[in-house]
Enzyme design. Structure first.
Site, mmCIF file in Angstrom:
data_model
loop_
_atom_site.group_PDB
_atom_site.id
_atom_site.type_symbol
_atom_site.label_atom_id
_atom_site.label_comp_id
_atom_site.label_asym_id
_atom_site.label_seq_id
_atom_site.Cartn_x
_atom_site.Cartn_y
_atom_site.Cartn_z
ATOM 1 N N ASP A 60 5.327 19.871 8.076
ATOM 2 C CA ASP A 60 6.293 20.980 7.957
ATOM 3 C C ASP A 60 7.501 20.625 7.097
ATOM 4 O O ASP A 60 8.001 21.468 6.326
ATOM 5 C CB ASP A 60 6.742 21.445 9.354
ATOM 6 C CG ASP A 60 7.373 20.311 10.152
ATOM 7 O OD1 ASP A 60 6.703 19.264 10.307
ATOM 8 O OD2 ASP A 60 8.537 20.441 10.583
ATOM 9 N N ARG B 7 -8.780 -0.438 5.122
ATOM 10 C CA ARG B 7 -7.991 0.643 4.502
ATOM 11 C C ARG B 7 -6.620 0.127 4.072
ATOM 12 O O ARG B 7 -6.055 0.570 3.082
ATOM 13 C CB ARG B 7 -7.791 1.783 5.513
ATOM 14 C CG ARG B 7 -8.933 2.726 5.660
ATOM 15 C CD ARG B 7 -8.472 3.968 6.393
ATOM 16 N NE ARG B 7 -7.243 4.494 5.798
ATOM 17 C CZ ARG B 7 -6.395 5.301 6.428
ATOM 18 N NH1 ARG B 7 -6.638 5.659 7.683
ATOM 19 N NH2 ARG B 7 -5.313 5.752 5.844
ATOM 20 N N ARG C 158 -4.205 10.313 4.493
ATOM 21 C CA ARG C 158 -3.097 11.260 4.584
ATOM 22 C C ARG C 158 -2.159 11.149 3.390
ATOM 23 O O ARG C 158 -1.647 12.166 2.907
ATOM 24 C CB ARG C 158 -2.346 11.001 5.877
ATOM 25 C CG ARG C 158 -1.098 11.806 6.044
ATOM 26 C CD ARG C 158 -0.321 11.362 7.266
ATOM 27 N NE ARG C 158 1.010 11.929 7.253
ATOM 28 C CZ ARG C 158 1.297 13.145 7.671
ATOM 29 N NH1 ARG C 158 0.341 13.908 8.126
ATOM 30 N NH2 ARG C 158 2.535 13.602 7.630
ATOM 31 N N ASP D 162 4.510 0.461 12.046
ATOM 32 C CA ASP D 162 3.240 -0.114 11.607
ATOM 33 C C ASP D 162 3.057 -1.549 12.073
ATOM 34 O O ASP D 162 2.016 -2.157 11.813
ATOM 35 C CB ASP D 162 3.139 -0.059 10.073
ATOM 36 C CG ASP D 162 3.237 1.359 9.573
ATOM 37 O OD1 ASP D 162 3.607 1.552 8.404
ATOM 38 O OD2 ASP D 162 2.972 2.279 10.365
ATOM 39 N N ARG E 112 0.520 14.546 13.145
ATOM 40 C CA ARG E 112 1.013 14.206 11.800
ATOM 41 C C ARG E 112 1.350 15.485 11.040
ATOM 42 O O ARG E 112 0.667 15.877 10.101
ATOM 43 C CB ARG E 112 -0.044 13.398 11.045
ATOM 44 C CG ARG E 112 -0.535 12.141 11.703
ATOM 45 C CD ARG E 112 0.508 11.068 11.896
ATOM 46 N NE ARG E 112 1.040 10.521 10.673
ATOM 47 C CZ ARG E 112 0.474 9.538 9.969
ATOM 48 N NH1 ARG E 112 -0.699 9.070 10.360
ATOM 49 N NH2 ARG E 112 1.036 9.039 8.881
ATOM 50 N N PRO E 113 2.402 16.213 11.459
ATOM 51 C CA PRO E 113 2.710 17.487 10.778
ATOM 52 C C PRO E 113 3.186 17.260 9.351
ATOM 53 O O PRO E 113 3.508 16.135 8.960
ATOM 54 C CB PRO E 113 3.842 18.056 11.647
ATOM 55 C CG PRO E 113 4.479 16.865 12.277
ATOM 56 C CD PRO E 113 3.367 15.876 12.509
ATOM 57 N N LYS F 88 0.846 -1.202 0.000
ATOM 58 C CA LYS F 88 0.000 0.000 0.000
ATOM 59 C C LYS F 88 0.876 1.244 0.000
ATOM 60 O O LYS F 88 0.646 2.183 -0.785
ATOM 61 C CB LYS F 88 -0.889 0.008 1.235
ATOM 62 C CG LYS F 88 -1.566 1.329 1.535
ATOM 63 C CD LYS F 88 -2.409 1.300 2.780
ATOM 64 C CE LYS F 88 -1.642 1.513 4.027
ATOM 65 N NZ LYS F 88 -1.275 2.907 4.289
ATOM 66 N N ASN F 89 1.905 1.240 0.853
ATOM 67 C CA ASN F 89 2.685 2.469 1.063
ATOM 68 C C ASN F 89 3.705 2.729 -0.036
ATOM 69 O O ASN F 89 4.342 3.779 -0.053
ATOM 70 C CB ASN F 89 3.350 2.441 2.439
ATOM 71 C CG ASN F 89 2.316 2.593 3.535
ATOM 72 O OD1 ASN F 89 1.155 2.900 3.267
ATOM 73 N ND2 ASN F 89 2.735 2.339 4.762
ATOM 74 N N CYS G 143 -4.830 12.423 13.183
ATOM 75 C CA CYS G 143 -5.303 11.028 13.075
ATOM 76 C C CYS G 143 -5.028 10.354 14.409
ATOM 77 O O CYS G 143 -4.460 10.910 15.322
ATOM 78 C CB CYS G 143 -4.606 10.320 11.919
ATOM 79 S SG CYS G 143 -2.994 9.774 12.340
ATOM 80 N N VAL H 135 8.891 6.469 16.493
ATOM 81 C CA VAL H 135 8.403 7.220 15.328
ATOM 82 C C VAL H 135 7.146 7.996 15.676
ATOM 83 O O VAL H 135 7.029 9.191 15.452
ATOM 84 C CB VAL H 135 8.142 6.269 14.139
ATOM 85 C CG1 VAL H 135 7.630 7.043 12.930
ATOM 86 C CG2 VAL H 135 9.414 5.513 13.787
HETATM 87 C C1 EPZ Z 1 4.413 6.867 6.439
HETATM 88 O O1 EPZ Z 1 3.632 7.882 7.024
HETATM 89 C C2 EPZ Z 1 3.505 5.664 6.313
HETATM 90 N N1 EPZ Z 1 2.386 6.000 5.450
HETATM 91 C C3 EPZ Z 1 3.002 5.277 7.700
HETATM 92 O O2 EPZ Z 1 2.213 4.116 7.549
HETATM 93 C C4 EPZ Z 1 4.194 4.945 8.577
HETATM 94 O O3 EPZ Z 1 3.736 4.655 9.876
HETATM 95 C C5 EPZ Z 1 5.151 6.144 8.617
HETATM 96 O O4 EPZ Z 1 5.521 6.527 7.278
HETATM 97 C C6 EPZ Z 1 6.426 5.846 9.372
HETATM 98 O O5 EPZ Z 1 7.081 4.774 8.774
HETATM 99 C C7 EPZ Z 1 2.560 5.959 4.116
HETATM 100 O O6 EPZ Z 1 3.637 5.702 3.625
HETATM 101 C C8 EPZ Z 1 1.363 6.253 3.277
HETATM 102 P P1 EPZ Z 1 6.377 10.226 8.394
HETATM 103 P P2 EPZ Z 1 4.172 9.384 7.008
HETATM 104 O O7 EPZ Z 1 6.182 11.504 7.656
HETATM 105 O O8 EPZ Z 1 5.026 9.610 5.828
HETATM 106 C C9 EPZ Z 1 7.292 13.310 11.806
HETATM 107 C C10 EPZ Z 1 0.374 2.787 7.755
HETATM 108 O O9 EPZ Z 1 0.168 2.177 8.789
HETATM 109 N N2 EPZ Z 1 7.102 14.309 10.746
HETATM 110 O O10 EPZ Z 1 7.483 9.338 7.997
HETATM 111 O O11 EPZ Z 1 3.031 10.293 7.208
HETATM 112 C C11 EPZ Z 1 5.998 12.595 12.165
HETATM 113 O O12 EPZ Z 1 5.300 13.311 13.159
HETATM 114 C C12 EPZ Z 1 0.811 4.212 7.827
HETATM 115 O O13 EPZ Z 1 0.357 2.307 6.594
HETATM 116 C C13 EPZ Z 1 7.412 15.633 10.990
HETATM 117 O O14 EPZ Z 1 7.844 15.985 12.082
HETATM 118 O O15 EPZ Z 1 5.068 9.408 8.305
HETATM 119 C C14 EPZ Z 1 6.498 11.263 12.674
HETATM 120 O O16 EPZ Z 1 6.850 11.374 14.032
HETATM 121 C C15 EPZ Z 1 0.494 4.835 9.154
HETATM 122 N N3 EPZ Z 1 7.217 16.555 10.007
HETATM 123 C C16 EPZ Z 1 7.751 11.008 11.856
HETATM 124 O O17 EPZ Z 1 8.125 12.278 11.327
HETATM 125 C C17 EPZ Z 1 6.743 16.200 8.754
HETATM 126 O O18 EPZ Z 1 6.609 17.074 7.875
HETATM 127 C C18 EPZ Z 1 7.531 10.039 10.718
HETATM 128 O O19 EPZ Z 1 6.468 10.543 9.955
HETATM 129 C C19 EPZ Z 1 6.447 14.836 8.520
HETATM 130 C C20 EPZ Z 1 6.639 13.920 9.524
#
Ligand code: EPZ
Length: 444
Positions: free
Chosen positions: A125, A400, A93, A308, A122-123, A22-23, A117, A330
């Site tokens: 930035d 999902r 997202r 995950d 889930r920022p 999916k991802n 969520c 994470v």
């Molecule tokens: C991806 O989410 C995955 N989703 C998530 O899987 C997965 O849990 C996550 O990566 C971590 O591996 C998809 O790929 C569609 P991140 P993502 O941005 O990209 C912080 C599932 O179960 N962060 O890597 O949204 C954030 O708060 C889903 O399939 C910032 O600070 O996660 C987190 O602590 C759930 N600023 C960390 O980074 C930002 O701009 C990782 O978030 C973005 C993120």
């Protein structure tokens, strides 16, 4: 409301094949906005999230349909739309990943911020920092990112965040930089297999990228990207979930169609918990111990234990001999599953960014409610291991991210019935299966 009714206590056994990731598939579908020609994506799982992104891409002028052989066909037929609606982005997202491709290809984008969520803050930035560094003008207006860029220009961008890199942030910036003028260097990039797969897909379309799978990715912008046929990697999270389902029931099973190298950390934890594991070219066989040993683990960015899989590992720890500790580096707040696992007889205590688990002999069946889809998988696993019957409600969360998990577990001997508005389906054989095309055929 869709629910699973599970009769627990049956050790799983047999062989089951995992679906496509999916991802990996979702950012690739978004990146199809970059192509000047049709894109054929093979091995895309049939999930609610894929349908949500399909709806959004259609609203963005992309014809999306599923061919007879199961591939998802995507072709830009109208390059004008740039508006990604709140109620679609809020639902999923990953649809925020259309921002980079829209900017790169159309020079404009109006994309809703994803909102919150269940797994924590889930920022975005880092996404916005990266796109602004490429020269995009970004404004936040009434919950939307309003962006424009005459031409993106290569630069150096660091995507390191407080909890490691950002997976979809790396996807967004990578998908924008491939059409930027000049060289872009992304430092602190995500190294997840899904990002490597996205990068390989972009290279197949004609992009010039080196360093995939490392913290530093270098991109040389090109003038155009062609349509291409590409096969999505297997879903390592689904594979891990099926291995853990076997482990919590003390069974023996083989999961096929996997890349064992994507599951090294998960296999290591399962061995620590007492399971015997053998890996082949595209398969992993597990023979679980009757009762797992305690574990002390922390979910981390790849190649660490995937966040995950953290909820599913917590379910395993509930049955272990002794005291286990599960952390999530994470998403430190990703513990909504604790309350419901405790209703099934678990003894879990949340202490800040970790869960302390005192092992019990077995779960006891109950009615529980899913919150987010990895947490719902943990409840299903607990139901499989529980005495008596367990009902897991709000299975829409599970659908999902898992393609018919009830059927796959059913093939391994689990007794699961899916009920949806009065229609009862036992392990995938239903008296009212809706068949027919996944999407209506494209109308050129
Ligand atoms: C991806 O989410 C995955 N989703 C998530 O899987 C997965 O849990 C996550 O990566 C971590 O591996 C998809 O790929 C569609 P991140 P993502 O941005 O990209 C912080 C599932 O179960 N962060 O890597 O949204 C954030 O708060 C889903 O399939 C910032 O600070 O996660 C987190 O602590 C759930 N600023 C960390 O980074 C930002 O701009 C990782 O978030 C973005 C993120």
């Amino acid at each position: 409301m869709t629910a699973f009714h599970i009769t627990g206590g049956i050790p799983l056994s047999g062989t089951v094949r995992v679906a496509g990731s999916k991802n990996a598939a979702l950012p690739m579908m978004a990146a199809a906005l970059l192509a000047e020609g049709p894109v054929h994506l093979h091995h895309v799982p049939r999930l609610a999230d894929v349908r949500t992104l399909t709806q959004m891409l259609r609203e963005l002028g992309v014809c999306v349909c599923r061919s007879a052989d199961g591939a998802v066909l995507l072709e830009v037929v109208d390059p004008m739309p740039v508006h990604a609606r709140y109620d679609l982005v809020r639902r999923m997202r990953a649809s925020f990943c259309v921002l980079g491709p829209l900017l790169a290809r159309r020079g404009r984008a109006v994309v809703s911020l994803p909102g919150g969520c269940n797994i924590g803050d889930r920022p975005v930035d880092l996404h916005l920092k990266g796109l602004a560094a490429l020269g995009a003008e970004l404004r936040l207006r009434r919950g939307y990112v309003v962006a424009r860029a005459k031409r993106l220009r290569g630069t150096t961008i660091d995507l390191s965040g407080p909890h490691g890199s950002t997976v979809t942030g790396t996807a967004n910036v990578l998908s924008a930089a491939v059409l930027a003028t000049g060289e872009t260097t992304i430092t602190g990039a995500a190294v997840e297999p899904e990002i490597v797969d996205l990068g390989n897909f972009l290279i197949a379309m004609g992009a010039r990228i080196v360093g995939l799978g490392t913290r530093t990715i270098r991109i040389t912008g090109v003038g155009r990207l062609e349509g291409v046929a590409y096969r999505v990697i297997p879903d390592r999270i689904e594979a891990a979930t099926l291995l853990l389902a076997t482990a919590v029931t003390g069974g023996s099973a083989t999961v096929t169609g996997v890349v064992p190298g994507h599951l090294t950390a998960v296999v290591e934890v399962l061995r620590t918990a007492g399971s015997r594991i053998e890996s082949g070219d595209d398969r992993i066989t597990i023979a679980a111990s009757t009762r797992p040993y305690a574990i002390d683990v922390a979910a981390e960015p790849y190649p660490g234990i995937p966040t995950d899989v953290q909820a599913q590992l917590t379910a395993l720890a509930c049955l272990a001999r002794g005291r286990s500790v599960v952390r999530d580096r994470v998403f430190p707040d990703r513990f909504q599953h604790i309350a419901e696992l405790n209703r099934l007889g678990g003894r879990i205590e949340r202490r800040g960014a970790k869960a302390v688990v005192i092992g019990v002999r077995r779960f006891r069946g109950a009615v529980v409610t899913a919150s987010d889809f990895r947490a719902s998988a943990a409840l299903v696993l607990a139901g499989l291991a529980a005495e008596g019957r367990t009902t897991v409600r709000r299975i829409r969360h599970l659908d999902r991210g898992y393609q018919r998990l009830d059927e796959k577990l059913g093939r391994l001997g689990a007794r699961i019935a899916r009920t949806r508005k009065g229609v009862r389906t036992v392990c995938g054989k239903t008296n009212n299966m809706v068949s027919g095309p996944f999407y209506p055929a494209c109308h050129k």
